[in-house]
Design an enzyme around this catalytic site. Structure first.
Site, short mmCIF file in Angstrom:
data_model
loop_
_atom_site.label_atom_id
_atom_site.label_comp_id
_atom_site.label_asym_id
_atom_site.label_seq_id
_atom_site.Cartn_x
_atom_site.Cartn_y
_atom_site.Cartn_z
N ARG A 77 -82.17 -33.82 -0.50
CA ARG A 77 -81.20 -33.27 0.45
C ARG A 77 -81.66 -31.88 0.86
NH1 ARG A 77 -80.04 -37.74 0.73
NH2 ARG A 77 -78.04 -38.80 0.45
N THR B 279 -87.53 -34.74 -0.60
CA THR B 279 -87.09 -35.98 0.04
C THR B 279 -85.64 -36.28 -0.36
OG1 THR B 279 -87.95 -37.30 -1.81
CG2 THR B 279 -89.42 -36.96 0.07
N GLU C 10 -80.48 -31.19 10.71
CA GLU C 10 -81.49 -32.07 11.28
C GLU C 10 -81.13 -32.40 12.72
OE1 GLU C 10 -81.65 -35.34 8.62
OE2 GLU C 10 -82.51 -34.16 6.98
N ARG D 245 -81.73 -32.99 -18.84
CA ARG D 245 -80.78 -32.28 -19.70
C ARG D 245 -80.76 -32.87 -21.09
NH1 ARG D 245 -75.72 -32.33 -15.59
NH2 ARG D 245 -76.69 -34.34 -15.12
N THR D 246 -81.38 -34.03 -21.27
CA THR D 246 -81.44 -34.68 -22.57
C THR D 246 -82.84 -34.51 -23.16
OG1 THR D 246 -79.86 -36.35 -21.80
CG2 THR D 246 -81.11 -36.84 -23.82
N HIS E 222 -86.49 -37.66 8.21
CA HIS E 222 -85.58 -38.33 7.27
C HIS E 222 -85.85 -39.84 7.24
CE1 HIS E 222 -81.41 -37.59 5.29
NE2 HIS E 222 -82.12 -38.48 4.60
N ILE E 223 -87.09 -40.17 6.92
CA ILE E 223 -87.52 -41.58 6.96
C ILE E 223 -87.60 -42.22 5.57
CG2 ILE E 223 -88.82 -41.26 9.09
CD1 ILE E 223 -91.38 -41.12 7.38
N GLY E 224 -87.46 -41.42 4.52
CA GLY E 224 -87.70 -41.94 3.17
C GLY E 224 -86.81 -43.09 2.75
#
Length: 209
Positions: A149, A147, A178, A89-90, A203-205
Site C-alpha cells: 500500500r 507492492t 494514484e 513478531r513471533t 498497481h498491477i501486482g
C-alpha cells in the site's frame, strides 16, 4: 452486496512482481532502457557503464514477510541465491543453514538488507512506517520495493531520499495517490515520475490470469 476477503488471491502474481523488480535492479535494466530511449547506445560499445551485480549472497528483507505473499516470495528468492531476513513478531529460529533469518526489529532489517520489500497491511501502526528516519537506516546501495500500500511509505520522505541518492532506487507498484481509479482527487503529477532511479508500475501486482 457480498463483500469477501481473499488473502491468497494474487500471491503468485505479487511475488513475481517483487522478483521482477529485484532482477531489474540487479541487471540495471531500467537505466539501460532509459539510455536507449535517449538515443544513447554507448553502453553497447563502452561496456559496464551501468552497475550490474549478481543476486547470490545479497539479502532481501521482507517487512511482514510471513504472510501469503511473503511466503510465496521466499522460494523464488532462494532460487536466485538470495538470503532472506523476515520481520516477525513471533520469535523464530533461522532456517536453511542460516540463509533464512527472522527478526522482530524492522530497523535491524533495514540496516542489513540489500533489498527491502514491504508486505504488511496498511493500518495505524504501519502508516508511514518507512519514513525519513527509516530510510536513513538503509544502505545507500539498497533498493526499496513496495507492492503493498502506498501510504506505508512517507512519499515525501521517499522522494527526498531518492533525489539525494540516499538509497539506490525504488520499485513501486503503489503510490499514496494514484492517477485514475478511485483516486479522483489526484491533481498534480508526482515527482516520482521524473526520478531516474524509480521503476513505477500502475498497481498491477494483484492481476492474475
Amino acid at each position: 452486496v457480498t463483500v469477501m476477503n481473499i488473502p491468497a488471491y494474487s500471491s503468485e502474481a505479487m511475488a513475481s512482481l517483487v522478483m521482477t523488480f529485484v532482477l531489474s535492479f540487479s541487471a540495471s535494466l531500467h537505466s539501460q532502457i532509459q539510455r536507449l530511449t535517449r538515443g544513447d547506445r554507448a553502453n553497447f560499445t563502452q561496456h559496464l557503464q551501468e552497475p550490474h551485480f549478481e543476486l547470490r549472497g545479497k539479502t532481501l528483507g521482507l517487512v511482514g514477510g510471513s504472510g501469503d505473499i511473503g511466503s510465496t516470495v521466499r522460494p523464488m528468492a532462494r532460487a536466485f541465491g538470495l538470503k532472506l531476513l523476515i520481520s516477525t513478531r513471533t520469535p523464530r529460529e533461522a532456517e536453511e543453514g542460516g540463509e533464512v533469518q527472522y527478526t522482530d526489529s524492522v530497523p535491524h532489517l533495514l540496516r542489513e538488507s540489500d533489498f527491502v520489500s514491504l508486505h504488511c497491511p496498511l493500518n495505524a501502526s504501519t502508516r508511514h512506517l518507512i519514513n525519513a528516519e527509516a530510510l536513513a537506516m538503509m544502505k545507500t546501495t539498497a533498493f526499496l520495493i513496495n507492492t503493498a500500500r502506498g501510504d506505508i511509505c512517507d512519499e515525501a520522505a521517499l522522494i527526498e531520499a531518492l533525489s539525494a541518492n540516499a538509497i539506490a532506487g525504488a520499485g513501486l507498484d503503489v503510490q499514496s495517490l494514484e492517477p485514475g481509479g478511485l483516486e479522483r482527487d489526484y491533481k498534480q503529477e508526482s515527482p516520482l515520475y521524473q526520478l531516474k532511479n524509480v521503476i513505477l508500475t500502475p498497481h498491477i501486482g494483484w492481476k492474475r490470469k
